[in-house]
Design a protein around this motif. Structure first.
Motif, PDB file in Angstrom:
ATOM      1  N   LEU A 189       0.985  -0.757  -0.006  1.00  0.00           N
ATOM      2  CA  LEU A 189      -0.381  -0.064  -0.267  1.00  0.00           C
ATOM      3  C   LEU A 189       1.096   0.999   0.202  1.00  0.00           C
ATOM      4  CD1 LEU A 189      -2.489  -1.188   2.813  1.00  0.00           C
ATOM      5  CD2 LEU A 189      -3.445  -1.060  -0.080  1.00  0.00           C
ATOM      6  N   TRP A 190       1.842   1.305   1.126  1.00  0.00           N
ATOM      7  CA  TRP A 190       2.647   2.104   0.744  1.00  0.00           C
ATOM      8  C   TRP A 190       3.903   2.346  -0.786  1.00  0.00           C
ATOM      9  CZ3 TRP A 190       3.995   5.317   4.784  1.00  0.00           C
ATOM     10  CH2 TRP A 190       4.871   6.710   4.637  1.00  0.00           C
ATOM     11  N   ASP A 191       3.738   1.726  -1.465  1.00  0.00           N
ATOM     12  CA  ASP A 191       4.511   1.028  -2.701  1.00  0.00           C
ATOM     13  C   ASP A 191       3.341   1.626  -4.333  1.00  0.00           C
ATOM     14  OD1 ASP A 191       7.677   1.843  -3.742  1.00  0.00           O
ATOM     15  OD2 ASP A 191       5.251   0.129  -5.525  1.00  0.00           O
ATOM     16  N   SER A 192       2.087   1.675  -3.929  1.00  0.00           N
ATOM     17  CA  SER A 192       1.683   1.936  -4.278  1.00  0.00           C
ATOM     18  C   SER A 192       1.223   3.412  -4.228  1.00  0.00           C
ATOM     19  CB  SER A 192       0.311   1.395  -4.782  1.00  0.00           C
ATOM     20  OG  SER A 192      -0.975   1.591  -4.899  1.00  0.00           O
ATOM     21  N   ARG A 193       0.843   4.208  -2.915  1.00  0.00           N
ATOM     22  CA  ARG A 193       0.305   5.239  -2.777  1.00  0.00           C
ATOM     23  C   ARG A 193       1.889   6.174  -3.262  1.00  0.00           C
ATOM     24  NH1 ARG A 193      -1.159   8.872   1.046  1.00  0.00           N
ATOM     25  NH2 ARG A 193      -1.477  11.523   0.476  1.00  0.00           N
ATOM     26  N   LEU A 194       2.968   5.719  -2.916  1.00  0.00           N
ATOM     27  CA  LEU A 194       4.448   6.626  -3.389  1.00  0.00           C
ATOM     28  C   LEU A 194       4.164   6.873  -4.576  1.00  0.00           C
ATOM     29  CD1 LEU A 194       6.730   7.778  -2.233  1.00  0.00           C
ATOM     30  CD2 LEU A 194       7.732   5.560  -2.137  1.00  0.00           C
ATOM     31  N   ARG A 195       3.778   5.792  -5.803  1.00  0.00           N
ATOM     32  CA  ARG A 195       4.342   5.656  -6.759  1.00  0.00           C
ATOM     33  C   ARG A 195       3.120   6.652  -7.632  1.00  0.00           C
ATOM     34  NH1 ARG A 195       6.202   1.375  -9.953  1.00  0.00           N
ATOM     35  NH2 ARG A 195       7.332  -0.332  -8.606  1.00  0.00           N
ATOM     36  N   HIS A 196       1.450   6.415  -7.082  1.00  0.00           N
ATOM     37  CA  HIS A 196       0.740   7.576  -7.955  1.00  0.00           C
ATOM     38  C   HIS A 196       0.825   8.704  -7.409  1.00  0.00           C
ATOM     39  CE1 HIS A 196      -3.218   9.805  -7.999  1.00  0.00           C
ATOM     40  NE2 HIS A 196      -3.287   8.774  -8.395  1.00  0.00           N
ATOM     41  N   TYR A 197       1.848   9.121  -6.073  1.00  0.00           N
ATOM     42  CA  TYR A 197       2.278  10.468  -5.899  1.00  0.00           C
ATOM     43  C   TYR A 197       3.167  11.315  -6.935  1.00  0.00           C
ATOM     44  CZ  TYR A 197       4.590  14.132  -3.041  1.00  0.00           C
ATOM     45  OH  TYR A 197       5.296  15.494  -2.826  1.00  0.00           O
ATOM     46  N   LEU A 198       4.216  10.158  -7.097  1.00  0.00           N
ATOM     47  CA  LEU A 198       5.745  10.935  -7.453  1.00  0.00           C
ATOM     48  C   LEU A 198       5.161  10.310  -9.295  1.00  0.00           C
ATOM     49  CD1 LEU A 198       8.206   9.255  -5.702  1.00  0.00           C
ATOM     50  CD2 LEU A 198       7.317  11.506  -5.887  1.00  0.00           C
ATOM     51  N   GLY A 199       4.510   9.472  -9.417  1.00  0.00           N
ATOM     52  CA  GLY A 199       4.361   9.456 -11.002  1.00  0.00           C
ATOM     53  C   GLY A 199       5.497   9.068 -11.766  1.00  0.00           C
ATOM     54  N   SER A 200       6.026   9.617 -12.795  1.00  0.00           N
ATOM     55  CA  SER A 200       6.713   9.786 -13.224  1.00  0.00           C
ATOM     56  C   SER A 200       8.257  10.080 -12.890  1.00  0.00           C
ATOM     57  CB  SER A 200       7.034  10.309 -14.476  1.00  0.00           C
ATOM     58  OG  SER A 200       6.968  11.906 -14.769  1.00  0.00           O
ATOM     59  N   ARG A 201       8.013  10.688 -11.897  1.00  0.00           N
ATOM     60  CA  ARG A 201       9.448  10.727 -11.292  1.00  0.00           C
ATOM     61  C   ARG A 201       9.902   9.743  -9.997  1.00  0.00           C
ATOM     62  NH1 ARG A 201       8.315  16.409  -7.732  1.00  0.00           N
ATOM     63  NH2 ARG A 201       6.475  14.877  -6.878  1.00  0.00           N
TER      64      ARG A 201
END
Length: 582
Positions: A189-201
């Motif tokens: 869940l943490w990694d999924s949230r982080l991926r959504h937050y950073l996007g291409s970054r």
């Protein structure tokens, strides 16, 4: 997709820790009236405080730990949160802080507190404590008599019955009622949230975290946060690594919260059959622009996940200020202590003071206590001296000025924490027991949209208002921080407060006071309460129409199950306020 700076999405929709240093609420409140300082056998001055969105109890713990520096008072803390999981965390963390020293040592209590409060993953001993304590609280919540007997400092009388049932369900989930690692896979869940937050970054997340730390948090006064600990928290959610990293593998269920999610899909646009091709035998030269079908909203389903902060971290609450200024010392322009070290020291000292309640002060030893930078003295007195001067064996320098005899340590019966119903912010003024009751109103930055004449009617004449600003929210640009501070001032003045002239300038808190209770003020307050709903209607533009989303895109619409939304400061700056649901 890249999340733009200034979007505020890293703030999340649920707050688990504060974005400002802990305050001594007695220093923020008006001074005790001279006629009420005469303590008799039957009367003790009371301090009634209303806190909106304090989330982690840091202000309450610091206030209780420093109570011996002030004249004796009884504390009544009224806490209003936007979700029951935050209420449950309050109860769990306070029960840990007030644990008997004979049952749990000071170091063990401190380390368990830091892990449960700020880590996404726990060690096995901390997870076992959460399960045991949650099981105990789950049995106490539905039995008021046993709750009052075992936790006399806690009052749940203002909660609705359905809220108590939901609170019991939260504790049962923490206690392991639903077993298995897939019930709450925190790392995923943490990694999924982080991926959504950073996007291409996302692939450059280390560079992003370094930029946010050095160019934002360090420039705003949090230089003690080390790159290594901030990067570790951004990657894994573990802020305080007190043991080997391999020991942290149990998901922290206290960071789970429920949401109602509905999948919204906007179908791809297609040319209109009525306007394209031929019409009445006449060939059309060009096709008409495609028509966008209305979005299709699916049925709402309950989902459990992590919806909290992934941008700033829990380092600000206890880790950037210290009474012991040697902890903030630098060597070769670099801090000698990290935010984790300072947090552990501050929490240890808080627990040491709380554990000494009811015991002779001489047994606690003589320590020099200095005030933090933001712990201002009583605003109406105009005294800006620091309150924690060196203590002597028989006297103490009062924060209100002058020297007095040392007060006895407060007892655990000298404070009560009352939890209010989630949706009661706009209705408290209808109850006579809350009208003009509170000497201090504290509002967190995520709850500023609730600041209005209704809450002002609950503040006593001469009472103070302390608002947490968004200084340490890394998603906001400097111009947005200034706009947020200006917006806070507008809401406070619209509610009937005025800025404190004697308060030192602060970029972390905004301080106001309520004028005297003259007949004209009462009439103005009554009219303001009656027209309070019109105030936000005039200042807030309509919410964005979901039908204007980009065709062909799929999005997720999130709504709270109950209570109020947490509003990101960026939304408040733009004038948008969420709808409330009961």
């Amino acid at each position: 997709m890249t999340t733009p700076a200034g979007s505020g999405t890293g703030f999340g929709s649920v707050s688990w820790w504060g974005l400002s240093p802990a305050l001594d609420l007695q220093a923020e409140s008006p001074p005790v009236a001279p006629d009420s300082q005469i303590d008799t056998e039957h009367t003790t001055p009371e301090l009634d405080v209303l806190l909106l969105g304090s989330v982690d109890g840091r202000h309450l713990l610091r206030t209780l730990a420093r109570a011996a520096l002030w004249p004796r008072r009884k504390f009544n803390f009224y806490v209003l949160e936007n979700n029951l999981e935050a209420v449950a965390r309050h109860m769990l963390l306070f029960s840990l802080a007030l644990e008997e020293p004979e049952r749990m040592g000071l170091q063990e209590r401190t380390e368990t507190f830091l892990e449960v409060w700020g880590n996404a993953l726990l060690r096995a001993p901390a997870a076992a404590f959460v399960r045991a304590q949650a099981d105990r609280l789950a049995h106490l919540v539905p039995e008021p008599d046993r709750l009052a007997e075992q936790l006399p400092w806690l009052s749940l009388g203002a909660l609705k019955f359905r809220e108590r049932d939901a609170l019991e369900a939260v504790f049962r989930f923490w206690a392991g009622g639903e077993k298995g690692p897939e019930v709450f896979p925190m790392s995923r869940l943490w990694d999924s949230r982080l991926r959504h937050y950073l996007g291409s970054r996302y692939d450059a997340r280390r560079g992003v975290s370094d930029w946010d730390l050095r160019m934002k948090l360090h420039d705003r006064g949090a230089q003690v946060i080390h790159t290594r600990e901030f990067r570790r928290w951004r990657d894994t959610g573990v802020a305080f690594e007190l043991r080997d990293s391999s020991a942290y593998h149990v998901p922290n269920r206290t960071l789970a919260s429920g949401r109602l999610l509905s999948h919204v899909r906007v179908p791809s646009a297609s040319p209109s059959p009525l306007l394209s091709g031929t019409q009445q035998g006449v060939p059309a030269r060009t096709s008409a622009p495609p028509l966008s079908p209305p979005p299709q909203r699916g049925e709402r389903v309950a989902a459990r996940g992590y919806w909290g902060d992934i941008a700033t971290g829990p380092f600000v609450a206890f880790g950037i200020e210290a009474d012991d200024k040697s902890l903030l010392r630098t060597s070769n322009t670099q801090p000698v202590k990290t935010a984790g070290d300072i947090t552990q020291h501050n929490v240890t000292e808080l627990f040491r003071e709380v554990a000494a309640w009811g015991r002779p002060r001489a047994a606690q030893g003589e320590r020099r206590v200095q005030r933090g930078d933001d712990a201002l003295g009583p605003a109406t007195s105009g005294d800006t001296r620091t309150s924690g001067e060196a203590q002597t064996s028989g006297h103490v320098d009062s924060p209100e000025g002058g020297r007095r005899e040392r007060e006895a340590a407060p007892t655990r019966g000298s404070f009560t924490v009352h939890f209010l119903s989630l949706d009661s912010a706009g209705t408290l003024h209808h109850k006579s027991c809350y009208q003009g009751r509170f000497q201090l109103l504290y509002v967190a930055c995520g709850m500023v949209h609730l600041l209005g004449p209704e809450l002002a009617a609950c503040v006593a004449p001469g009472g103070t208002l302390t608002v947490e600003l968004a200084q340490y929210l890394v998603d906001l640009r400097p111009e947005q921080l200034r706009a947020f501070s200006a917006r806070v001032g507008e809401l406070a003045r619209g509610a009937g407060f005025a800025p404190q002239a004697a308060a030192r300038p602060s970029e972390t808190f905004a301080r106001f006071y309520k004028a005297g209770d003259s007949a004209q003020d009462r009439d103005a307050s009554r009219l303001a309460v009656e027209s309070g709903a019109l105030l936000l209607a005039r200042t807030s533009p309509p919410l964005e129409d979901p039908a204007q989303q980009r065709p062909g895109a799929a999005s997720v619409s999130e709504t709270r199950d109950s209570g109020f939304e947490v509003v990101a400061p960026s939304e408040l700056v733009s004038g948008q306020t969420p709808e409330t649901r009961v």
